[in-house]
Scaffold this active site. Structure first.
Site, PDB file in Angstrom:
ATOM      1  N   SER A 176       0.867  -1.184   0.000  1.00  0.00           N
ATOM      2  CA  SER A 176       0.000   0.000   0.000  1.00  0.00           C
ATOM      3  C   SER A 176       0.895   1.223   0.000  1.00  0.00           C
ATOM      4  O   SER A 176       2.040   1.172   0.481  1.00  0.00           O
ATOM      5  CB  SER A 176      -0.873  -0.007   1.261  1.00  0.00           C
ATOM      6  OG  SER A 176      -1.440   1.271   1.468  1.00  0.00           O
ATOM      7  N   TYR A 189      -1.691  -1.514  10.395  1.00  0.00           N
ATOM      8  CA  TYR A 189      -1.840  -1.758   8.955  1.00  0.00           C
ATOM      9  C   TYR A 189      -0.693  -1.112   8.178  1.00  0.00           C
ATOM     10  O   TYR A 189      -0.053  -1.763   7.348  1.00  0.00           O
ATOM     11  CB  TYR A 189      -3.194  -1.233   8.467  1.00  0.00           C
ATOM     12  CG  TYR A 189      -3.354  -1.355   6.968  1.00  0.00           C
ATOM     13  CD1 TYR A 189      -3.443  -2.604   6.361  1.00  0.00           C
ATOM     14  CD2 TYR A 189      -3.389  -0.223   6.150  1.00  0.00           C
ATOM     15  CE1 TYR A 189      -3.556  -2.724   4.979  1.00  0.00           C
ATOM     16  CE2 TYR A 189      -3.496  -0.335   4.774  1.00  0.00           C
ATOM     17  CZ  TYR A 189      -3.590  -1.594   4.194  1.00  0.00           C
ATOM     18  OH  TYR A 189      -3.686  -1.704   2.828  1.00  0.00           O
TER      19      TYR A 189
HETATM   20  N1  NAP Z   1      -8.660  -1.187  -1.179  1.00  0.00           N
HETATM   21  C1  NAP Z   1      -7.676  -0.327  -1.005  1.00  0.00           C
HETATM   22  O1  NAP Z   1      -7.883   0.921  -0.977  1.00  0.00           O
HETATM   23  C2  NAP Z   1      -6.262  -0.806  -0.858  1.00  0.00           C
HETATM   24  C3  NAP Z   1      -5.248   0.159  -0.950  1.00  0.00           C
HETATM   25  C4  NAP Z   1      -3.937  -0.279  -0.818  1.00  0.00           C
HETATM   26  C5  NAP Z   1      -3.654  -1.608  -0.590  1.00  0.00           C
HETATM   27  N2  NAP Z   1      -4.677  -2.514  -0.496  1.00  0.00           N
HETATM   28  C6  NAP Z   1      -4.309  -3.907  -0.263  1.00  0.00           C
HETATM   29  O2  NAP Z   1      -4.815  -4.677  -1.336  1.00  0.00           O
HETATM   30  C7  NAP Z   1      -5.094  -6.002  -0.897  1.00  0.00           C
HETATM   31  C8  NAP Z   1      -6.491  -6.392  -1.333  1.00  0.00           C
HETATM   32  O3  NAP Z   1      -7.383  -5.446  -0.788  1.00  0.00           O
HETATM   33  P1  NAP Z   1      -8.883  -5.347  -1.335  1.00  0.00           P
HETATM   34  O4  NAP Z   1      -9.260  -3.933  -1.254  1.00  0.00           O
HETATM   35  O5  NAP Z   1      -9.008  -6.094  -2.604  1.00  0.00           O
HETATM   36  O6  NAP Z   1      -9.620  -6.144  -0.162  1.00  0.00           O
HETATM   37  P2  NAP Z   1     -11.019  -6.911  -0.173  1.00  0.00           P
HETATM   38  O7  NAP Z   1     -11.882  -6.387  -1.268  1.00  0.00           O
HETATM   39  O8  NAP Z   1     -11.494  -6.885   1.232  1.00  0.00           O
HETATM   40  O9  NAP Z   1     -10.619  -8.422  -0.577  1.00  0.00           O
HETATM   41  C9  NAP Z   1      -9.863  -9.199   0.313  1.00  0.00           C
HETATM   42  C10 NAP Z   1      -9.720 -10.595  -0.280  1.00  0.00           C
HETATM   43  O10 NAP Z   1      -8.889 -11.361   0.593  1.00  0.00           O
HETATM   44  C11 NAP Z   1      -9.548 -12.582   0.914  1.00  0.00           C
HETATM   45  N3  NAP Z   1      -9.092 -13.039   2.207  1.00  0.00           N
HETATM   46  C12 NAP Z   1      -9.149 -12.382   3.399  1.00  0.00           C
HETATM   47  N4  NAP Z   1      -8.612 -13.124   4.386  1.00  0.00           N
HETATM   48  C13 NAP Z   1      -8.186 -14.277   3.801  1.00  0.00           C
HETATM   49  C14 NAP Z   1      -7.556 -15.454   4.282  1.00  0.00           C
HETATM   50  N5  NAP Z   1      -7.230 -15.602   5.576  1.00  0.00           N
HETATM   51  N6  NAP Z   1      -7.286 -16.452   3.405  1.00  0.00           N
HETATM   52  C15 NAP Z   1      -7.613 -16.330   2.092  1.00  0.00           C
HETATM   53  N7  NAP Z   1      -8.195 -15.230   1.576  1.00  0.00           N
HETATM   54  C16 NAP Z   1      -8.484 -14.223   2.419  1.00  0.00           C
HETATM   55  C17 NAP Z   1     -11.032 -12.231   0.847  1.00  0.00           C
HETATM   56  O11 NAP Z   1     -11.879 -13.350   0.645  1.00  0.00           O
HETATM   57  P3  NAP Z   1     -12.521 -14.174   1.890  1.00  0.00           P
HETATM   58  O12 NAP Z   1     -13.008 -13.153   2.877  1.00  0.00           O
HETATM   59  O13 NAP Z   1     -13.597 -14.993   1.253  1.00  0.00           O
HETATM   60  O14 NAP Z   1     -11.423 -15.020   2.422  1.00  0.00           O
HETATM   61  C18 NAP Z   1     -11.032 -11.347  -0.401  1.00  0.00           C
HETATM   62  O15 NAP Z   1     -10.994 -12.151  -1.560  1.00  0.00           O
HETATM   63  C19 NAP Z   1      -4.878  -5.997   0.618  1.00  0.00           C
HETATM   64  O16 NAP Z   1      -3.630  -6.552   0.894  1.00  0.00           O
HETATM   65  C20 NAP Z   1      -4.918  -4.527   0.981  1.00  0.00           C
HETATM   66  O17 NAP Z   1      -4.148  -4.256   2.106  1.00  0.00           O
HETATM   67  C21 NAP Z   1      -5.964  -2.143  -0.615  1.00  0.00           C
END
Ligand code: NAP
Length: 309
Positions: A176, A189
């Site tokens: 991030s 985080y």
């Molecule tokens: N959204 C943002 O603004 C943003 C910005 C910078 C970085 N990021 C990073 O990008 C990444 C993805 O974020 P996102 O926004 O796509 O999040 P998201 O929409 O909440 O998706 C999270 C995904 O991770 C899976 N997951 C969570 N815990 C898990 C586990 N223990 N085992 C296997 N799968 C798991 C969830 O599915 P299940 O719940 O079904 O397991 C889901 O598919 C993260 O690392 C986050 O820190 C996000």
């Protein structure tokens, strides 16, 4: 990285790039024999929604078979079926909790049973925590570290030796923009993402030229359910900072990964923010980031109670 499905033939530039990325690679015959007859697949943790799903779709669009991993079945199966329909590649839906210690080995077995192996790993599964550090339960903080730090490290440590032995493949870790600064009100985080950036950049340096792409993605805000899940929707950054779509983010990530870039910051504004995060002194940065990240409920809790006056 090889084009696995044969759908699109790599052009001259792509082949030259692959040669440069593998300029010191000396693949072991035994490592190549071990995957003979298996198809390479791009494994995406957290592939059922958000950035992970967009990444899986972007790799599938380029002709790669994918394996998407998450804990909950329905969204995962639907996402895999849609990828197969839209892009004509194989999409494996694999229900797995990536924090379980034996998960990487179990995945290898499951992939082999399906006739493929992990050629590229995208570590996208991650969670956030919003609010004062001491307000979170120990269990929640440990869970964040287990997923964002420990599992990512374990999966990378598991995948990298085999990729190096084959002299190809790659790991794309999702960090991030927050990993470039300290983040008051998202302290654990931000710290976890600083670790991901540091780990990936160092490993990329160690293995340059060995044929394995090691890339870290540092997105600014992206419109997914991530912010709501951690209770950060009310924070000022959600109103003030422009958020990219998961598709835009995945496209930048894919292009940067193919080019063999180490750190990718998607979007022009985020690129400027990354520079600012690197050069501003802590005395300016901490109050600014803290103001942006502070959930409004925190501010309301601080207001004096009218009944007391
Ligand atoms: N959204 C943002 O603004 C943003 C910005 C910078 C970085 N990021 C990073 O990008 C990444 C993805 O974020 P996102 O926004 O796509 O999040 P998201 O929409 O909440 O998706 C999270 C995904 O991770 C899976 N997951 C969570 N815990 C898990 C586990 N223990 N085992 C296997 N799968 C798991 C969830 O599915 P299940 O719940 O079904 O397991 C889901 O598919 C993260 O690392 C986050 O820190 C996000």
């Amino acid at each position: 990285m090889q084009n696995p499905s044969g759908i699109k033939k790599p052009g001259v530039f792509a082949r030259l790039l692959d040669k440069w990325i593998a300029r010191y690679a000396q693949p072991y015959a035994a490592a190549l024999d071990a995957v003979a007859g298996l198809k390479p697949a791009v494994v995406v943790t957290g592939g059922s929604r958000g950035i992970g799903l967009a990444m899986a779709r972007r790799f599938a669009k380029a002709g790669h078979d994918v394996a998407i991993l998450a804990r909950n079945s329905d969204a995962l199966q639907e996402a895999a079926a849609a990828i197969e329909r839209n892009f004509g590649v194989k999409a494996h839906a694999i229900i797995i909790d990536v924090t379980e210690p034996d998960a990487p080995r179990r995945l290898d077995t499951q992939l082999a049973e399906r006739g493929c192996y992990m050629d590229v790993l995208v570590n996208s599964a991650g969670i956030g925590l919003s609010g004062r550090f001491e307000s979170h339960s120990e269990k929640d903080v440990v869970h964040l570290l287990d997923l964002n730090v420990r599992a990512l490290t374990r999966w990378m440590r598991h995948a990298l030796p085999a990729m190096l032995a084959r002299g190809r493949g790659g790991i794309l870790n999702v960090a991030s923009l927050g990993g470039l600064a300290a983040g008051p009100y998202q302290a654990a985080y931000y710290a976890s993402k600083a670790y991901v950036i540091s780990l990936t950049a160092a490993a990329a340096w160690e293995n340059a030229g060995e044929g394995v792409r090691l890339t870290v993605l540092a997105p600014g805000p992206v419109n997914t359910s991530f912010h709501e899940a951690m209770g950060a929707e009310s924070s000022f950054y959600r109103q003030l900072l422009p958020a990219l779509s998961p598709e835009h983010t995945a496209n930048s990530a894919y292009n940067g990964f193919v080019l063999g870039r180490c750190l990718i910051v998607p979007g022009v504004i985020n690129t400027f923010m990354a520079v600012a995060l690197r050069i501003l002194p802590h005395t300016l940065l901490l109050p600014l980031v803290g103001w942006l990240l502070r959930p409004r409920e925190e501010l309301q809790n601080e207001k004096p109670n009218d009944g007391e006056h």
